[in-house]
Motif scaffolding. Structure first.
Motif, mmCIF file in Angstrom:
data_model
loop_
_atom_site.group_PDB
_atom_site.id
_atom_site.type_symbol
_atom_site.label_atom_id
_atom_site.label_comp_id
_atom_site.label_asym_id
_atom_site.label_seq_id
_atom_site.Cartn_x
_atom_site.Cartn_y
_atom_site.Cartn_z
ATOM 1 N N SER A 287 104.046 35.833 34.942
ATOM 2 C CA SER A 287 104.263 37.035 35.386
ATOM 3 C C SER A 287 103.332 37.772 36.279
ATOM 4 C CB SER A 287 104.934 37.818 34.266
ATOM 5 O OG SER A 287 105.073 38.897 34.509
ATOM 6 N N SER B 2 104.676 32.659 29.528
ATOM 7 C CA SER B 2 105.373 33.425 30.412
ATOM 8 C C SER B 2 104.482 33.547 31.705
ATOM 9 C CB SER B 2 105.295 34.798 30.065
ATOM 10 O OG SER B 2 105.848 35.706 30.982
ATOM 11 N N ILE C 250 108.676 37.292 24.237
ATOM 12 C CA ILE C 250 108.831 36.172 25.149
ATOM 13 C C ILE C 250 109.998 35.124 25.148
ATOM 14 C CG2 ILE C 250 107.404 34.130 26.150
ATOM 15 C CD1 ILE C 250 104.973 35.991 26.362
ATOM 16 N N ARG D 48 109.024 36.161 37.978
ATOM 17 C CA ARG D 48 108.651 35.497 36.594
ATOM 18 C C ARG D 48 109.142 33.958 36.094
ATOM 19 N NH1 ARG D 48 109.611 38.456 30.783
ATOM 20 N NH2 ARG D 48 107.955 37.454 29.373
ATOM 21 N N GLN E 276 113.355 36.653 25.605
ATOM 22 C CA GLN E 276 113.366 36.792 27.074
ATOM 23 C C GLN E 276 113.817 35.583 27.828
ATOM 24 O OE1 GLN E 276 109.767 38.643 27.727
ATOM 25 N NE2 GLN E 276 110.600 40.735 27.542
ATOM 26 N N GLU F 101 103.200 41.396 29.541
ATOM 27 C CA GLU F 101 104.210 41.310 28.636
ATOM 28 C C GLU F 101 103.824 41.181 27.320
ATOM 29 O OE1 GLU F 101 107.133 41.109 30.233
ATOM 30 O OE2 GLU F 101 106.338 40.326 32.350
#
Length: 655
Positions: free
Chosen positions: A245, A243, A254, A129, A257, A249
């Motif tokens: 990935s 993000s 976001i 990610r 994280q 998500e």
């Protein structure tokens, strides 16, 4: 100011920026690699490069790059940079870059009139990610940020071109979208931390050019697929996180994280910080176990490189868990006495006679550097150690067997079993068939260490007398076999038809080992030769410049580079053994010279792969970096050298 940073005076110079690359990886084997301005120059470059085990044992480029456009009062400013054939760049977004810094993450600052935009790349430490954090530092009016994803979905060793198999389908998800260009690939998700409008206009960009591939004699042009673009609004002070990935998500988390990942980032505020951070990036921990990546961006895991890297990457950091986990991983994959040398597609190859013997060497350092008890080492590793020694004595694959004089013979003309193992035009360029000097020194060292451990933990081991007998034979025959009395030098390898007298670093390896079959006089001679003919500021040359086969610059097509690889190219990993031998012979008086050698590499970590050390360097001045931009053996050697220097500097250290 960041330890590694440049301003616009450097950043607008493409000759400067395209020769400096950033790399970030994680414990799952995923990584990002590109140049400091985001213009990809290799097929191995990409913002999300991930393993796809369902396809093969290689990494795959999913997201190649992102092109941003700042729209202010309906005027568009394109920040991306792509290279096309004949030296064409479009767009030319590098002209807007004002600053680059590497600590703790790669960060670019763009200025477009009154608009100042930061772009930061934060790579996840735990999953495949990437977070891209955009911060609008200055802007008189709100702007629109447009983001175009360039998708590749291909093996890192290959290139892609427009094709009808690539799926144009998109799945919209909250604040983003996802794509799966080809069957069996992971889906790729791009989602923003705030609402973003996606416009689906799939098309191909043609003839993207990778200059580094052309220089290396490979195909260098590919097409990339852009499925559409995102647009979102930003005003001064806003921060938006993208993000990237392999799973959907929740956009609400976001930013949080991303911040958590920033807190986990290792610092890069000094030379040593850079080495420690670079070392961490080689360590892979997943469901298969713990292993070391040999080099980025194209090597995989290799037992020889793992053994050579672990002293600096793990032991010098006091990281016993990584060390033992990495050994356990390799031991679990042994085939007879051999460790896996490399993967190709889905096959394992075991063609390395020295890897089993380096295993004994790293256990010696494990005992010395972490103070482990001999009894404990023997109890845990008795089985693989015994398997290696007894298999070699009995004779095993690749024509590996012990002669009557105790020396270890290996290989044939079609095999390259030592570290000098490159092939050119389908044949090993440096086969070194027969009795190789460092292999036999490693053989002697392994036998001696096994005897030492066994006598401490299992003195009634029935194999002890056999091993001692072979040790005595090797000791008695080594000098007669490898000492070149004509030149007072050494034969690099010997077989029934040849006594090869080329001056290579292998005699230095033989002299540097804890148990060396060389006399002290021979060790001193090996050091003198290495110091006068092979030492460079960037490593130890693989062949003396006085040899007619010497090639001091490693450039050209694949065959030309392979021919140069072990015929003059300088290898940083050999510095560790040069340093060991220096300390063995001269003690603390070596300190100033070793410090100069270590400090001399500080300049190198700001070139090529920034914050790390390259695989190889030219043997000729100015000792240009070549090969992988980040090599585990190179980084490990410098961290081990720092460990030795610190030990010599301590009160009561070696005299």
């Amino acid at each position: 100011m960041s330890y590694i940073s440049w301003d616009k005076k450097k950043l607008v110079n493409l000759e400067f920026t395209l020769n400096r690359e950033v790399l970030r990886s994680n414990a799952k084997g995923a990584f990002l690699a590109t140049t400091v301005i985001g213009c990809n120059t290799r097929k191995y470059h990409g913002l999300l490069v991930v393993p796809q085990p369902q396809l093969d044992n290689n990494n795959h480029v999913l997201l190649s790059s992102l092109d941003e456009t700042v729209i202010e009062n309906k005027e568009e400013f394109h920040l991306g940079v792509h290279m096309y054939p004949d030296g064409v760049f479009a767009p030319r977004g590098h002209k807007y870059i004002r600053d680059f810094s590497a600590d703790p993450m790669p960060k670019l600052t763009y200025r477009i009139g009154n608009v100042v935009l930061d772009k930061e790349l934060i790579f996840s430490s735990t999953e495949a990610r990437l977070f891209v954090r955009y911060t609008l530092k200055e802007s008189v009016v709100p702007i629109t940020l447009r983001v175009l994803p360039f998708l590749a979905f291909r093996n890192v060793h290959m290139l892609t071109h427009e094709n009808y198999d690539a799926s144009h389908k998109v799945e919209l998800v909250k604040n983003g979208a996802s794509w799966q260009l080809y069957k069996d690939y992971s889906r790729l998700y791009l989602q923003f931390s705030k609402s973003a409008e996606y416009t689906h206009v799939p098309h191909w960009y043609y003839n993207m050019f990778y200059i580094r591939e052309q220089e290396r004699g490979y195909e260098a042009i590919e097409d990339q697929f852009v499925p559409g673009f995102f647009e979102l609004q930003m005003k001064q002070g806003d921060t938006v996180v993208l993000s990237v990935s392999l799973q959907e998500e929740n956009p609400a988390y976001i930013k949080r994280q991303c911040e958590a990942e920033v807190k986990r980032l290792l610092p890069q505020t000094s030379y040593e910080d850079c080495l420690v951070k670079a070392a961490d990036q080689f360590i892979i921990r997943d469901e298969k176990g713990t292993r070391l990546w040999a080099g980025f961006p194209w090597f995989g895991s290799c037992s020889r490189d793992t053994f050579l890297s672990l002293p600096g990457i793990a032991l010098a950091q006091g990281d016993e868990k990584t060390f033992t986990d990495a050994l356990d991983y390799l031991v679990s994959r042994m085939q007879g006495p051999f460790f896996p040398h490399r993967y190709y597609q889905k096959s394992l190859y075991f063609t390395a006679v020295d890897s089993p013997l380096w295993f004994f060497f790293v256990l010696q350092l494990y005992e010395k550097m972490l103070g482990k008890a001999k009894k404990d080492i023997w109890r845990k590793y008795k089985k693989p150690m015994t398997t290696i020694l007894e298999s070699f004595i009995a004779g095993t694959d690749f024509n590996v067997h012990v002669l009557d004089n105790g020396l270890l013979y290996a290989g044939n003309r079609d095999l390259a079993l030592t570290w000098m193992n490159v092939f050119a035009q389908g044949k090993p360029w440096t086969p070194r068939t027969g009795l190789a000097i460092e292999v036999n020194a490693l053989w002697y060292n392994a036998l001696c260490y096994a005897v030492e451990l066994s006598e401490a933990a299992e003195p009634k081991n029935p194999l002890l007398e056999k091993w001692k007998t072979i040790i005595n034979k090797v000791k008695a025959s080594f000098a007669d076999t490898f000492h070149n009395q004509v030149t007072d030098g050494f034969y690099d390898f010997v077989n029934s038809s040849e006594k090869n007298a080329q001056v290579r670093p292998n005699m230095m390896l033989a002299a540097a080992l804890p148990f060396s079959p060389m006399t002290e006089t021979m060790q001193k001679r090996a050091f003198d030769i290495a110091h006068s003919e092979l030492l460079t500021p960037r490593g130890i040359r693989s062949l003396s410049p006085n040899d007619e086969s010497y090639k001091g610059i490693s450039i050209g097509n694949h065959s030309e580079r392979e021919r140069a690889y072990h015929n003059g190219t300088a290898f940083p990993w050999l510095i560790a053994f040069y340093a060991d031998l220096s300390v063995k012979l001269f003690g603390k008086t070596s300190l100033p010279y070793l410090e100069d050698l270590y400090n001399g590499f500080e300049e190198a970590i700001k070139d090529n792969g920034i914050g790390t050390v390259s695989e190889i360097y030219d043997g000729n001045p100015p000792f240009e970096a070549r090969g992988c931009i980040s090599q585990s053996t190179s980084v490990g050697a410098l961290l081990y050298l720092k460990y030795l220097i610190d030990g010599l500097n301590k009160k009561g250290g070696p005299k």
